[in-house]
Design a protein around this motif. Structure first.
Motif, PDB file in Angstrom:
ATOM      1  N   HIS A  89       0.798  -1.224   0.000  1.00 50.62           N
ATOM      2  CA  HIS A  89       0.000   0.000   0.000  1.00 50.62           C
ATOM      3  C   HIS A  89       0.833   1.278   0.000  1.00 50.62           C
ATOM      4  O   HIS A  89       0.489   2.247  -0.677  1.00 50.62           O
ATOM      5  CB  HIS A  89      -0.952   0.008   1.196  1.00 50.62           C
ATOM      6  CG  HIS A  89      -2.081  -0.959   1.069  1.00 50.62           C
ATOM      7  ND1 HIS A  89      -2.914  -1.004  -0.037  1.00 50.62           N
ATOM      8  CD2 HIS A  89      -2.518  -1.948   1.904  1.00 50.62           C
ATOM      9  CE1 HIS A  89      -3.812  -1.956   0.122  1.00 50.62           C
ATOM     10  NE2 HIS A  89      -3.590  -2.544   1.283  1.00 50.62           N
ATOM     11  N   ASN A  90       1.961   1.275   0.736  1.00 48.33           N
ATOM     12  CA  ASN A  90       2.702   2.525   0.914  1.00 48.33           C
ATOM     13  C   ASN A  90       4.005   2.603   0.135  1.00 48.33           C
ATOM     14  O   ASN A  90       4.563   3.696   0.006  1.00 48.33           O
ATOM     15  CB  ASN A  90       2.987   2.754   2.403  1.00 48.33           C
ATOM     16  CG  ASN A  90       1.712   2.903   3.202  1.00 48.33           C
ATOM     17  OD1 ASN A  90       0.702   3.414   2.704  1.00 48.33           O
ATOM     18  ND2 ASN A  90       1.728   2.435   4.440  1.00 48.33           N
ATOM     19  N   SER A  93       2.133   1.277  -3.711  1.00 42.43           N
ATOM     20  CA  SER A  93       0.879   2.019  -3.950  1.00 42.43           C
ATOM     21  C   SER A  93       0.018   1.285  -4.982  1.00 42.43           C
ATOM     22  O   SER A  93      -0.543   1.881  -5.903  1.00 42.43           O
ATOM     23  CB  SER A  93       1.190   3.439  -4.434  1.00 42.43           C
ATOM     24  OG  SER A  93       1.967   4.140  -3.488  1.00 42.43           O
ATOM     25  N   THR A  95      -2.947  -0.162  -5.176  1.00 45.77           N
ATOM     26  CA  THR A  95      -4.360   0.120  -5.460  1.00 45.77           C
ATOM     27  C   THR A  95      -4.556   1.373  -6.311  1.00 45.77           C
ATOM     28  O   THR A  95      -5.549   1.497  -7.030  1.00 45.77           O
ATOM     29  CB  THR A  95      -5.158   0.278  -4.148  1.00 45.77           C
ATOM     30  OG1 THR A  95      -4.560   1.312  -3.360  1.00 45.77           O
ATOM     31  CG2 THR A  95      -5.160  -1.020  -3.360  1.00 45.77           C
ATOM     32  N   LEU A  96      -3.572   2.287  -6.274  1.00 43.01           N
ATOM     33  CA  LEU A  96      -3.702   3.527  -7.048  1.00 43.01           C
ATOM     34  C   LEU A  96      -3.616   3.287  -8.556  1.00 43.01           C
ATOM     35  O   LEU A  96      -4.068   4.118  -9.342  1.00 43.01           O
ATOM     36  CB  LEU A  96      -2.628   4.539  -6.626  1.00 43.01           C
ATOM     37  CG  LEU A  96      -2.701   5.045  -5.178  1.00 43.01           C
ATOM     38  CD1 LEU A  96      -1.611   6.076  -4.926  1.00 43.01           C
ATOM     39  CD2 LEU A  96      -4.077   5.638  -4.881  1.00 43.01           C
ATOM     40  N   TYR A  97      -3.038   2.158  -8.944  1.00 44.51           N
ATOM     41  CA  TYR A  97      -2.925   1.852 -10.375  1.00 44.51           C
ATOM     42  C   TYR A  97      -4.312   1.717 -11.007  1.00 44.51           C
ATOM     43  O   TYR A  97      -4.487   1.974 -12.197  1.00 44.51           O
ATOM     44  CB  TYR A  97      -2.116   0.574 -10.590  1.00 44.51           C
ATOM     45  CG  TYR A  97      -0.621   0.790 -10.472  1.00 44.51           C
ATOM     46  CD1 TYR A  97       0.167   0.916 -11.605  1.00 44.51           C
ATOM     47  CD2 TYR A  97      -0.009   0.901  -9.233  1.00 44.51           C
ATOM     48  CE1 TYR A  97       1.534   1.113 -11.511  1.00 44.51           C
ATOM     49  CE2 TYR A  97       1.351   1.111  -9.129  1.00 44.51           C
ATOM     50  CZ  TYR A  97       2.113   1.215 -10.262  1.00 44.51           C
ATOM     51  OH  TYR A  97       3.472   1.441 -10.163  1.00 44.51           O
ATOM     52  N   TRP A  98      -5.284   1.306 -10.207  1.00 43.99           N
ATOM     53  CA  TRP A  98      -6.654   1.165 -10.717  1.00 43.99           C
ATOM     54  C   TRP A  98      -7.564   2.282 -10.231  1.00 43.99           C
ATOM     55  O   TRP A  98      -8.399   2.759 -10.974  1.00 43.99           O
ATOM     56  CB  TRP A  98      -7.202  -0.205 -10.325  1.00 43.99           C
ATOM     57  CG  TRP A  98      -6.487  -1.280 -11.066  1.00 43.99           C
ATOM     58  CD1 TRP A  98      -6.764  -1.757 -12.317  1.00 43.99           C
ATOM     59  CD2 TRP A  98      -5.333  -1.999 -10.616  1.00 43.99           C
ATOM     60  NE1 TRP A  98      -5.854  -2.727 -12.674  1.00 43.99           N
ATOM     61  CE2 TRP A  98      -4.964  -2.904 -11.651  1.00 43.99           C
ATOM     62  CE3 TRP A  98      -4.572  -1.985  -9.454  1.00 43.99           C
ATOM     63  CZ2 TRP A  98      -3.881  -3.769 -11.559  1.00 43.99           C
ATOM     64  CZ3 TRP A  98      -3.484  -2.840  -9.353  1.00 43.99           C
ATOM     65  CH2 TRP A  98      -3.154  -3.723 -10.390  1.00 43.99           C
ATOM     66  N   ARG A  99      -7.357   2.721  -9.009  1.00 44.09           N
ATOM     67  CA  ARG A  99      -8.197   3.786  -8.472  1.00 44.09           C
ATOM     68  C   ARG A  99      -7.981   5.092  -9.247  1.00 44.09           C
ATOM     69  O   ARG A  99      -8.922   5.814  -9.552  1.00 44.09           O
ATOM     70  CB  ARG A  99      -7.885   3.999  -6.993  1.00 44.09           C
ATOM     71  CG  ARG A  99      -8.821   4.991  -6.298  1.00 44.09           C
ATOM     72  CD  ARG A  99      -8.413   5.179  -4.848  1.00 44.09           C
ATOM     73  NE  ARG A  99      -8.414   3.902  -4.143  1.00 44.09           N
ATOM     74  CZ  ARG A  99      -7.763   3.697  -2.991  1.00 44.09           C
ATOM     75  NH1 ARG A  99      -7.060   4.683  -2.451  1.00 44.09           N
ATOM     76  NH2 ARG A  99      -7.816   2.526  -2.390  1.00 44.09           N
ATOM     77  N   ASN A 100      -6.707   5.392  -9.551  1.00 45.52           N
ATOM     78  CA  ASN A 100      -6.382   6.627 -10.273  1.00 45.52           C
ATOM     79  C   ASN A 100      -6.092   6.389 -11.752  1.00 45.52           C
ATOM     80  O   ASN A 100      -5.753   7.324 -12.476  1.00 45.52           O
ATOM     81  CB  ASN A 100      -5.185   7.319  -9.629  1.00 45.52           C
ATOM     82  CG  ASN A 100      -5.484   7.815  -8.226  1.00 45.52           C
ATOM     83  OD1 ASN A 100      -6.612   7.709  -7.761  1.00 45.52           O
ATOM     84  ND2 ASN A 100      -4.487   8.349  -7.557  1.00 45.52           N
ATOM     85  N   LYS A 101      -6.166   5.117 -12.165  1.00 43.41           N
ATOM     86  CA  LYS A 101      -5.959   4.741 -13.567  1.00 43.41           C
ATOM     87  C   LYS A 101      -4.644   5.284 -14.126  1.00 43.41           C
ATOM     88  O   LYS A 101      -4.596   5.978 -15.143  1.00 43.41           O
ATOM     89  CB  LYS A 101      -7.135   5.212 -14.430  1.00 43.41           C
ATOM     90  CG  LYS A 101      -8.459   4.556 -14.045  1.00 43.41           C
ATOM     91  CD  LYS A 101      -9.604   5.008 -14.935  1.00 43.41           C
ATOM     92  CE  LYS A 101     -10.887   4.330 -14.524  1.00 43.41           C
ATOM     93  NZ  LYS A 101     -12.041   4.755 -15.359  1.00 43.41           N
ATOM     94  N   ILE A 105       3.947   4.477 -10.708  1.00 41.13           N
ATOM     95  CA  ILE A 105       4.162   5.323  -9.542  1.00 41.13           C
ATOM     96  C   ILE A 105       5.571   5.037  -9.034  1.00 41.13           C
ATOM     97  O   ILE A 105       5.937   3.878  -8.831  1.00 41.13           O
ATOM     98  CB  ILE A 105       3.144   5.026  -8.421  1.00 41.13           C
ATOM     99  CG1 ILE A 105       1.717   5.232  -8.916  1.00 41.13           C
ATOM    100  CG2 ILE A 105       3.417   5.907  -7.196  1.00 41.13           C
ATOM    101  CD1 ILE A 105       0.664   4.746  -7.945  1.00 41.13           C
TER     102      ILE A 105
END
Length: 297
Positions: A89-90, A93, A95-101, A105
Motif C-alpha cells: 500500500h505505501n 501504492s 491500489t492507485l494503479y486502478w483507483r487513479n488509472k 508510480i
C-alpha cells in the motif's frame, strides 16, 4: 453502495508453481460481472511475507487484478501480513494503479523501479528510465543490452501476445546479493502457443519454448519483427544468471554458471494462458563502459 462478494480467492503460500496453478484455474471459467456491485475478495495469507513476495508475484498478481477489473469486478485486497501490507500500500501504492488509472508510480525505495503497466507507445519511457536509473547507480557499467532486451520484450507483448492491456513489468535490485530481478507478465496468447501457430511442425509447448530463445525465431506476425527478443536476453546472461519462462503448458529454465549453460524444459499439468518471463542478472554480468580518452591539440 452495498457490495456483493461473488468469489473469494486465497493465496495461502508463496510457492510460485502454486500461484500459477491457482490463477490459471480461477481464470479458466471466469465470467463477466453481472452488476456494478459485484466484488471479488483476494486474500494474501500470513505465510506470504514481504521477503517472499518477489517480482514474480507482483506482476502475476497485477495481471490477475487487471483481468478481474476488465471483467467488471470491484476488488477487495486483504493482506494478512502487516509488513507486506505496508509494502503493497505505501511502497508500491498498488491500489492507485486502478483507483487513479495510472501506469506507473515511483517507489520511495530507490532499490525498486516499481510496477509498470506495459502500454503500447510508452515502452521507450520505461526503457530510458531503467537505463538512466542503473547508469546513475553504476556509472562504470554499460547497460545498453539491458535496455535493448527490455525493448524487445515489450514489443513482443505488443506484436504477438494480444493481451488486451493485461501486462505488467517490475524490477527490483537486491543491494545485498547485487542481483537485478526482472519480471514481465502478460495474459495473452502465450509465446508457446504463438510459436506453434507459426511453426506447425513443432510438437508441443516445451519444444516451442526451447525454439523461442533461438536467434531469428519469429511469430511472423509483423514484417519488422525479427523474433521474440529472447535471444537478446540470453546474450545478456553471464555467470550466475537465470532465465525462467512460463507459457501455456510449459516452463523453460536457462542457467549460466561460468562457461556451463543449462537449458531445461518442463511440462505444466495445466494451461497458463499468457507468458511470464522472470530473470535474475548479477551486476557483475554486465560489461564495463568504454571511456574514450580525450586529446587536446
Amino acid at each position: 453502495m452495498r457490495y456483493l462478494i461473488k468469489r473469494t480467492y486465497n493465496f495461502n503460500i508463496p510457492d510460485r508453481g502454486y500461484w500459477i496453478e491457482k490463477i490459471s484455474s480461477w481464470t479458466k471459467f471466469l465470467k463477466k460481472a453481472s452488476s456494478s456491485r459485484d466484488c471479488i475478495e483476494i486474500n494474501l495469507m500470513n505465510a506470504i511475507s514481504k521477503k517472499k513476495f518477489s517480482s514474480f508475484h507482483i506482476v502475476l498478481l497485477s495481471c490477475f487484478i487487471e483481468l478481474l477489473k476488465k471483467r467488471g469486478y470491484l476488488i477487495f485486497l486483504n493482506i494478512k501480513n502487516s509488513d507486506l501490507e505496508e509494502f503493497i500500500h505505501n511502497d508500491m501504492s498498488l491500489t492507485l494503479y486502478w483507483r487513479n488509472k495510472i501506469d506507473h508510480i515511483d517507489s520511495p525505495d530507490d532499490s525498486r523501479l516499481n510496477l509498470w503497466r506495459v502500454v503500447e507507445g510508452k515502452s521507450d519511457e520505461y526503457e530510458i528510465s531503467v537505463h538512466r536509473y542503473f547508469t546513475k547507480k553504476f556509472p562504470e557499467i554499460d547497460f545498453f543490452m539491458l535496455k535493448s532486451s527490455l525493448g524487445e520484450l515489450y514489443f513482443n507483448i505488443f506484436d504477438h501476445s494480444k493481451a488486451n492491456g493485461v501486462a505488467f513489468s517490475y524490477i527490483h535490485y537486491d543491494e545485498i546479493e547485487e542481483i537485478m530481478h526482472i519480471a514481465i507478465c502478460d495474459f495473452g496468447l502465450g509465446i508457446a502457443s504463438t510459436i506453434r501457430n507459426a511453426y506447425p511442425k513443432i510438437q508441443d509447448d516445451r519444444e516451442a519454448l526451447f525454439e523461442s530463445i533461438k536467434r531469428g525465431v519469429t511469430a511472423r506476425s509483423n514484417k519488422h519483427n525479427a523474433g521474440f527478443g529472447l535471444d537478446n536476453v540470453i546474450s545478456t546472461l553471464s555467470n550466475g544468471s537465470m532465465l525462467r519462462i512460463i507459457s501455456n503448458r510449459a516452463v523453460l529454465l536457462y542457467t549460466k554458471k561460468g562457461r556451463k549453460i543449462k537449458t531445461k524444459t518442463y511440462n505444466l499439468p495445466f494451461e497458463f494462458k499468457g507468458t511470464l518471463i522472470n530473470f535474475d542478472l548479477p551486476i557483475s554480468s554486465f560489461d564495463k563502459s568504454e571511456i574514450e580518452e580525450e586529446y587536446t591539440f
